[in-house]
Design a protein around this motif. Structure first.
Motif, PDB file in Angstrom:
ATOM      1  N   GLU A 129      22.903 -36.198   5.890  1.00 42.91           N
ATOM      2  CA  GLU A 129      22.097 -37.403   5.737  1.00 42.91           C
ATOM      3  C   GLU A 129      20.695 -36.974   5.317  1.00 42.91           C
ATOM      4  O   GLU A 129      20.295 -35.837   5.534  1.00 42.91           O
ATOM      5  N   ALA A 160      29.131 -41.793   2.742  1.00 43.53           N
ATOM      6  CA  ALA A 160      28.599 -40.540   2.192  1.00 43.53           C
ATOM      7  C   ALA A 160      28.685 -40.548   0.668  1.00 43.53           C
ATOM      8  O   ALA A 160      27.779 -40.083  -0.009  1.00 43.53           O
ATOM      9  N   THR A 184      20.766 -36.081  16.051  1.00 40.83           N
ATOM     10  CA  THR A 184      20.892 -35.446  14.741  1.00 40.83           C
ATOM     11  C   THR A 184      20.769 -33.940  14.928  1.00 40.83           C
ATOM     12  O   THR A 184      20.215 -33.467  15.927  1.00 40.83           O
ATOM     13  N   THR A 206      24.991 -35.310  11.685  1.00 35.05           N
ATOM     14  CA  THR A 206      25.243 -36.229  12.793  1.00 35.05           C
ATOM     15  C   THR A 206      26.386 -35.718  13.668  1.00 35.05           C
ATOM     16  O   THR A 206      27.034 -34.717  13.350  1.00 35.05           O
TER      17      THR A 206
END
Length: 94
Positions: free
Chosen positions: A38, A86, A9, A48
């Motif tokens: 996220e 998303a 991440t 990501t």
């Protein structure tokens, strides 16, 4: 039992290192070109590998002077699962 390593991440600072400003990243999120981070907004937000791939695609399209509308359509067709997930999870910036 084997456990797979967690996917890497990235913070917003890592995306800034790709040559984009916070304002531009936010703009791409607002336009639906880049999915929201996220984890929500603020200090819990993270990006990501897929976000980095999309930012690199944006850079290539921008360098070739393609329109953002064409880019959004291309990315939504190329990465449908990422954009669908998303849309269900994190709201876009105000």
């Amino acid at each position: 039992m084997r456990t797979s390593p967690a996917a890497p991440t990235y913070s917003i600072e890592a995306l800034l290192a790709e040559g984009f400003s916070r304002r531009v990243i936010r703009y791409y999120i607002e336009r639906g070109i880049l999915p929201p981070p996220e984890g929500g907004r603020g200090p819990n937000a993270y990006y990501t590998d897929a976000h980095l791939v999309i930012l690199r695609e944006i850079k290539r399209w921008r360098d070739n002077r393609r329109t953002l509308d064409d880019l959004r359509e291309f990315l939504h067709d190329k990465y449908p699962a990422f954009y669908k997930r998303a849309r269900r999870g994190v709201p876009a910036y105000d």
